[in-house]
Design a protein around this motif. Structure first.
Motif, PDB file in Angstrom:
ATOM      1  N   GLU A 188      -5.900  15.455   0.332  1.00 49.24           N
ATOM      2  CA  GLU A 188      -6.127  14.978  -1.261  1.00 49.24           C
ATOM      3  C   GLU A 188      -6.984  13.682  -1.147  1.00 49.24           C
ATOM      4  O   GLU A 188      -6.892  13.040  -0.310  1.00 49.24           O
TER       5      GLU A 188
ATOM      6  N   ALA B 249       2.252   2.037  -3.439  1.00 50.99           N
ATOM      7  CA  ALA B 249       1.220   2.511  -4.353  1.00 50.99           C
ATOM      8  C   ALA B 249       0.796   3.984  -4.016  1.00 50.99           C
ATOM      9  O   ALA B 249       1.008   4.719  -4.990  1.00 50.99           O
ATOM     10  N   LEU B 250       0.776   4.119  -2.744  1.00 51.42           N
ATOM     11  CA  LEU B 250       0.453   5.668  -2.414  1.00 51.42           C
ATOM     12  C   LEU B 250       1.763   6.540  -3.041  1.00 51.42           C
ATOM     13  O   LEU B 250       1.525   7.612  -3.432  1.00 51.42           O
TER      14      LEU B 250
ATOM     15  N   GLY C 274       0.694  11.490   6.462  1.00 50.04           N
ATOM     16  CA  GLY C 274       1.937  11.249   6.076  1.00 50.04           C
ATOM     17  C   GLY C 274       2.453  12.826   5.478  1.00 50.04           C
ATOM     18  O   GLY C 274       2.181  13.955   5.709  1.00 50.04           O
ATOM     19  N   ARG C 275       3.385  12.821   4.502  1.00 51.05           N
ATOM     20  CA  ARG C 275       3.847  13.965   3.782  1.00 51.05           C
ATOM     21  C   ARG C 275       3.341  14.065   2.291  1.00 51.05           C
ATOM     22  O   ARG C 275       3.625  13.036   1.690  1.00 51.05           O
ATOM     23  N   CYS C 276       3.096  15.264   1.698  1.00 48.65           N
ATOM     24  CA  CYS C 276       2.821  15.186   0.386  1.00 48.65           C
ATOM     25  C   CYS C 276       3.919  15.383  -0.378  1.00 48.65           C
ATOM     26  O   CYS C 276       4.959  15.701   0.269  1.00 48.65           O
ATOM     27  N   GLN C 277       3.864  15.627  -1.740  1.00 46.83           N
ATOM     28  CA  GLN C 277       5.060  15.579  -2.426  1.00 46.83           C
ATOM     29  C   GLN C 277       5.940  16.731  -2.285  1.00 46.83           C
ATOM     30  O   GLN C 277       7.229  16.826  -2.089  1.00 46.83           O
TER      31      GLN C 277
ATOM     32  N   LEU D 198       0.769  -1.369   0.255  1.00 42.69           N
ATOM     33  CA  LEU D 198      -0.159  -0.035  -0.027  1.00 42.69           C
ATOM     34  C   LEU D 198       0.833   1.424   0.162  1.00 42.69           C
ATOM     35  O   LEU D 198       0.485   2.204  -0.853  1.00 42.69           O
TER      36      LEU D 198
ATOM     37  N   MET E 189      -8.743  10.312  -2.482  1.00 44.15           N
ATOM     38  CA  MET E 189      -8.558   9.347  -3.480  1.00 44.15           C
ATOM     39  C   MET E 189      -9.643   8.107  -3.338  1.00 44.15           C
ATOM     40  O   MET E 189     -10.461   8.032  -2.194  1.00 44.15           O
TER      41      MET E 189
ATOM     42  N   ILE F 253      -7.483   1.511  -4.380  1.00 46.98           N
ATOM     43  CA  ILE F 253      -6.244   1.259  -3.937  1.00 46.98           C
ATOM     44  C   ILE F 253      -5.933   0.384  -2.574  1.00 46.98           C
ATOM     45  O   ILE F 253      -5.008  -0.274  -2.568  1.00 46.98           O
ATOM     46  N   PHE F 254      -7.285   0.142  -1.954  1.00 43.23           N
ATOM     47  CA  PHE F 254      -7.056  -0.565  -0.866  1.00 43.23           C
ATOM     48  C   PHE F 254      -7.449  -2.291  -1.089  1.00 43.23           C
ATOM     49  O   PHE F 254      -7.471  -2.996  -0.206  1.00 43.23           O
TER      50      PHE F 254
ATOM     51  N   LEU G 207      -4.844  -4.521  -0.155  1.00 46.65           N
ATOM     52  CA  LEU G 207      -4.618  -4.713   1.411  1.00 46.65           C
ATOM     53  C   LEU G 207      -5.807  -5.544   1.826  1.00 46.65           C
ATOM     54  O   LEU G 207      -5.746  -6.226   2.840  1.00 46.65           O
TER      55      LEU G 207
ATOM     56  N   LYS H  53       1.369   6.448  -6.951  1.00 39.40           N
ATOM     57  CA  LYS H  53       0.093   6.922  -7.797  1.00 39.40           C
ATOM     58  C   LYS H  53      -0.041   8.492  -7.310  1.00 39.40           C
ATOM     59  O   LYS H  53      -0.696   9.196  -7.997  1.00 39.40           O
ATOM     60  N   HIS H  54      -0.040   8.554  -5.932  1.00 38.32           N
ATOM     61  CA  HIS H  54       0.014   9.873  -5.464  1.00 38.32           C
ATOM     62  C   HIS H  54       0.919  10.681  -4.948  1.00 38.32           C
ATOM     63  O   HIS H  54       0.950  11.786  -4.501  1.00 38.32           O
ATOM     64  N   HIS H  55       2.128  10.001  -5.231  1.00 32.78           N
ATOM     65  CA  HIS H  55       3.383  10.937  -4.598  1.00 32.78           C
ATOM     66  C   HIS H  55       3.134  11.263  -3.202  1.00 32.78           C
ATOM     67  O   HIS H  55       3.953  12.305  -2.649  1.00 32.78           O
ATOM     68  N   PHE H  56       2.810  10.455  -2.320  1.00 35.10           N
ATOM     69  CA  PHE H  56       2.411  10.809  -1.092  1.00 35.10           C
ATOM     70  C   PHE H  56       3.200   9.586  -0.106  1.00 35.10           C
ATOM     71  O   PHE H  56       3.151   8.548  -0.264  1.00 35.10           O
TER      72      PHE H  56
ATOM     73  N   LEU I 209      -5.629  11.548   1.932  1.00 29.40           N
ATOM     74  CA  LEU I 209      -4.450  11.478   2.094  1.00 29.40           C
ATOM     75  C   LEU I 209      -4.137  13.050   3.083  1.00 29.40           C
ATOM     76  O   LEU I 209      -4.431  13.993   2.127  1.00 29.40           O
TER      77      LEU I 209
END
Lengths: 142, 142
Positions: free
Chosen positions: B105, A118-119, B136-139, A115, B107, B111-112, B115, A122-125, B96
DNA sequence: AGCGTGGTTGCGAATAGTTGCATCTTTGCT
DNA sequence: AGCAAAGATGCAACTATTCGCAACCACGCT
């Protein structure tokens, strides 16, 4: 035989990050170290009240918040209205919580590796999945 | 041009599950339908205060809880100290949340899928992943 | 239309957690 | 040891949410 001075890691991290080490924080760390790993602020407070009656609950909340931000402890919402904390000297882990019977199962973090990838892809996260609570139904209650 | 009577689905579900449809719940549903999709109890309360000054905030919490339990709405903790709610007429989605800049963001849930399969296979656990917030942290802040 | 049952409301009090602020303490520097 | 600055504490007030309870109202039955 227990590890000697288990709290030294936390203490060093606290000091080296510019925070002060205080008697209050020492006591709070002791309780967390001596606990089963799912301790609420109120539980810490009552464990400590006899030895240190003036230690205010807001001090506990602030200490827990600091431990969390330093990456020394993790906060989990097990769905019962109060947050739980544990030091993660033994590595991160996650919870599967049954919405029906309330059973809590621990699992390790490897299951999230795909997971996370994938994040990122696909999401640059960059997900911080160090302690996740997932609700659902356990085998018996499905 | 808006869809006609968008709330009828919720209304039917509420009635057929043995609950009563009350003017309070009608107003609350209207606010949720007219909102952007991340509405707090307090926001609903102030939107409604002028038309219906006696509607108590606890009634709103109870209505939101019911919608949640009936599967009509989802509760999300975006990390700002208050829970947000949205009707999911448009399907589930997830968040996210950047711990640094606070950006949220959306989504979708596909994507799950892996999992969920892994949790079922390895832990016999049927995860309810209808609305998950991942920190978490974004781009930009990574 | 009239009625009873059970769900619902408003209210106030309780709970978990957070915040502002004045007063200390810890720590690094001398 | 002595000091200033940054950080921490205790306290009280505050926010978000929940809960108990008496009064109330929606809905199905007659």
């Amino acid at each position: 035989m227990r590890p000697v001075q288990p709290g030294k890691l936390a203490e060093n991290t606290i000091r080296s990050s510019g925070h002060h080490m205080t008697p209050q924080r020492l006591v709070i760390l002791e309780v967390l170290e001596g606990s089963n790993g799912h301790t609420s602020a109120e539980e810490i407070h009552s464990h400590v009240r006899s030895r240190y009656p003036k230690l205010h609950i807001s001090t506990i909340y602030r200490a827990l918040d600091m431990l969390k931000r330093l990456g020394l402890a993790t906060e989990t919402d097990l769905g019962d209205g109060k947050l739980r904390y544990h030091l993660h000297e033994k590595g991160y882990h996650h919870h599967l919580i049954c919405e029906k019977c309330g059973r809590v199962e621990d699992m390790d973090e490897s299951i999230f590796t795909p997971l996370k990838a994938a994040l990122r892809r696909k999401h640059h996260f960059h997900a911080d999945l160090r302690h996740l609570a997932i609700f659902g139904r356990c085998q018996g209650c499905a």
